[in-house]
Design an enzyme around this catalytic site. Structure first.
Site, PDB file in Angstrom:
ATOM      1  CG  HIS A 211      -6.034  -5.945  -3.388  1.00  0.00           C
ATOM      2  ND1 HIS A 211      -5.598  -5.026  -2.749  1.00  0.00           N
ATOM      3  CD2 HIS A 211      -4.775  -6.715  -2.368  1.00  0.00           C
ATOM      4  CE1 HIS A 211      -4.682  -4.365  -3.216  1.00  0.00           C
ATOM      5  NE2 HIS A 211      -3.911  -5.852  -2.523  1.00  0.00           N
TER       6      HIS A 211
ATOM      7  CG  ASP B 286      -0.736   0.019   5.337  1.00  0.00           C
ATOM      8  OD1 ASP B 286      -0.026  -0.968   5.756  1.00  0.00           O
ATOM      9  OD2 ASP B 286      -1.026   0.378   4.268  1.00  0.00           O
TER      10      ASP B 286
ATOM     11  CB  SER C 156       0.568  -3.344   4.339  1.00  0.00           C
ATOM     12  OG  SER C 156       0.063  -2.430   3.324  1.00  0.00           O
TER      13      SER C 156
ATOM     14  NE  ARG D  81       5.836  -3.935   5.881  1.00  0.00           N
ATOM     15  CZ  ARG D  81       4.888  -4.404   4.591  1.00  0.00           C
ATOM     16  NH1 ARG D  81       4.092  -3.227   4.575  1.00  0.00           N
ATOM     17  NH2 ARG D  81       5.128  -4.879   3.815  1.00  0.00           N
TER      18      ARG D  81
ATOM     19  CE  LYS E 290      -3.304  -0.279   0.765  1.00  0.00           C
ATOM     20  NZ  LYS E 290      -2.534  -1.025   2.009  1.00  0.00           N
TER      21      LYS E 290
END
Length: 437
Positions: free
Chosen positions: A82, A161, A183, A168, A187
């Site tokens: 990621h 999330d 967050s 947010r 995931k």
């Protein structure tokens, strides 16, 4: 248990319990806690931070608020990667086939681009007929047969999330390290991979402009991984200039294919080898990163990694002839050269604004539902440290609009060229740090 008491406790700097955090996440996801109370807690977290233990509980609760993908039907240790987002970051397109070519299963769930950052799915959809909407059975079958597959993230992953992120965004609590870390990791936990390599970007094109903040974020995410028994490594990399030369979907696909052919930009190749090496080690296919890097380099040099990219395209319905014929990708009608107004060395770039310039051309989205122009973008000819002569081309603009004056103006304003020769920034390391524990 009352939400009022949880807010007051966090406001005063005390650590929340697993039960309190689970109460908040579950009740808010189900609509039983109003936005104004959730906003108050987010602001309390913003100012009071979270302990490692709290962060682990918070992330796990968000991950468990929806579907947890079961990848147990896929053989082997499944490794994911990621990136926290950047400009010109096409590493996933390269890493998926490169790492898979060593027999490592890569079940990849990716997202779309928004704002100045690009999305992997958008880039892959520049390949004609490439299908990112696979059934679960086809997804697992493709990974077992070919070692790789890419799909979009489903709405059932970590719904808490999604709700909290929207909140947010309107309550000025986006830039909170524990909230960013939870967050991302919620995931990734829900996505079901066994191990995870994170590319944490820092610089002018990122959330974490300061290196110190990027390190805190990386450490927070690695700590979360450890708490949920998911092997996690974070590489902190430089985003003070775009990665590689291409910015824009089909242009980045071309650069990714060139890299798989061994002809890619040095920074793209180096970052992929670094990230890939940790992925290979976490998959137990190499004893250390030195051995892993050697295996990856051999796969690049032999063309094996490129064949796996071809497998990915073909298995998902795409036109694999693009590998040898780039004209099969979406093309822009017009090209414009942006020439330097003076001679000197390129000393700085505002990466975010270069990404915004590409978005102005249509390569990115201003809003979630905006349509992307897959053929447009920018290709840099000069990067930080390079000398440029007066009237020499800094970059090429690819556009479907005959007028690009505003884009040119933005680009010239955000590429800094002082008159003094040798006035280069010596601190342009590509990899700043690696966090493993």
């Amino acid at each position: 248990m009352r939400m009022y008491d949880i807010i007051a406790k966090k406001r005063d700097g005390y650590e929340l319990t697993k039960r309190e955090i689970k109460f908040f996440i579950n009740k808010y996801t189900n609509g039983e806690i109003p936005d104004y109370q959730a906003s108050a807690l987010l602001m309390a977290i913003y100012f009071q931070n979270m302990s490692d233990r709290e962060l682990g509980y918070f992330t796990a609760a968000m991950a468990n608020s929806g579907e947890i993908i079961d990848l147990s039907a896929i053989d082997g240790i499944k490794v994911d990667k990621h990136s926290t987002g950047g400009v010109g970051d096409k590493t996933t397109l390269i890493l998926i086939p490169l790492v898979a070519s060593l027999g490592i299963p890569i079940p990849k769930m990716s997202g779309r681009g928004l704002g100045h950052t690009g999305g992997t799915l958008d880039k892959l959809e520049a390949i004609p007929n490439f299908n990112i909407e696979l059934t679960s059975d086809t997804f697992i079958k493709n990974v077992n047969e070919h070692k790789l597959a890419v799909v979009g993230q489903t709405a059932t992953l970590a719904p808490a999330d999604q709700k909290l992120y929207h909140l947010r965004d309107v309550t000025a609590t986006v830039h909170s390290i524990p909230l960013i870390a939870s967050s991302i990791m919620s995931k990734k936990i829900a996505s079901g991979a066994d191990a995870l390599v994170l590319d944490v970007k820092t610089g002018t094109g990122t959330f974490m402009e300061k290196l110190a903040d990027a390190k805190l974020l990386a450490q927070a995410m690695v700590s979360i991984g450890k708490q949920v028994n998911k092997q996690t490594v974070a590489v902190i990399s430089n985003m003070n200039q775009p990665l590689g030369k291409a910015i824009g979907n089909s242009l980045e696909v071309i650069e990714a294919i060139d890299t798989l052919k061994g002809k890619g930009p040095k920074d793209v190749t180096e970052l992929c080898l670094t990230l890939g090496s940790y992925m290979v080690v976490l998959a137990n296919k190499a004893k250390n990163t030195e051995e892993a890097r050697r295996l990856l380099q051999e796969s690049l040099q032999s063309g094996k990694a490129l064949t796996y990219f071809k497998k990915l395209i073909k298995a998902q319905g795409g036109d694999d002839k693009v590998i040898d014929d780039y004209e099969r990708l979406p093309q822009a009608k017009y090209t414009y050269e942006l020439r330097a107004k003076k001679a000197g060395f390129v000393t700085a770039m505002n990466t975010e604004q270069l990404g915004v310039a590409a978005m102005m051309l249509g390569a990115g989205r201003k809003t979630v539902d905006a349509k992307i122009d897959l053929g447009v973008g920018i290709v840099l000819h000069k990067k930080i440290g390079d000398y440029v002569a007066k009237d020499e081309s800094l970059l090429t603009i690819y556009s479907n609009d005959p007028s690009v004056e505003q884009v040119k103006e933005k680009l010239l304003h955000n590429i800094i060229i002082p008159m003094e020769k040798g006035a280069t920034d010596p601190s342009q390391s590509l990899i700043y740090d690696v966090i493993t524990s």
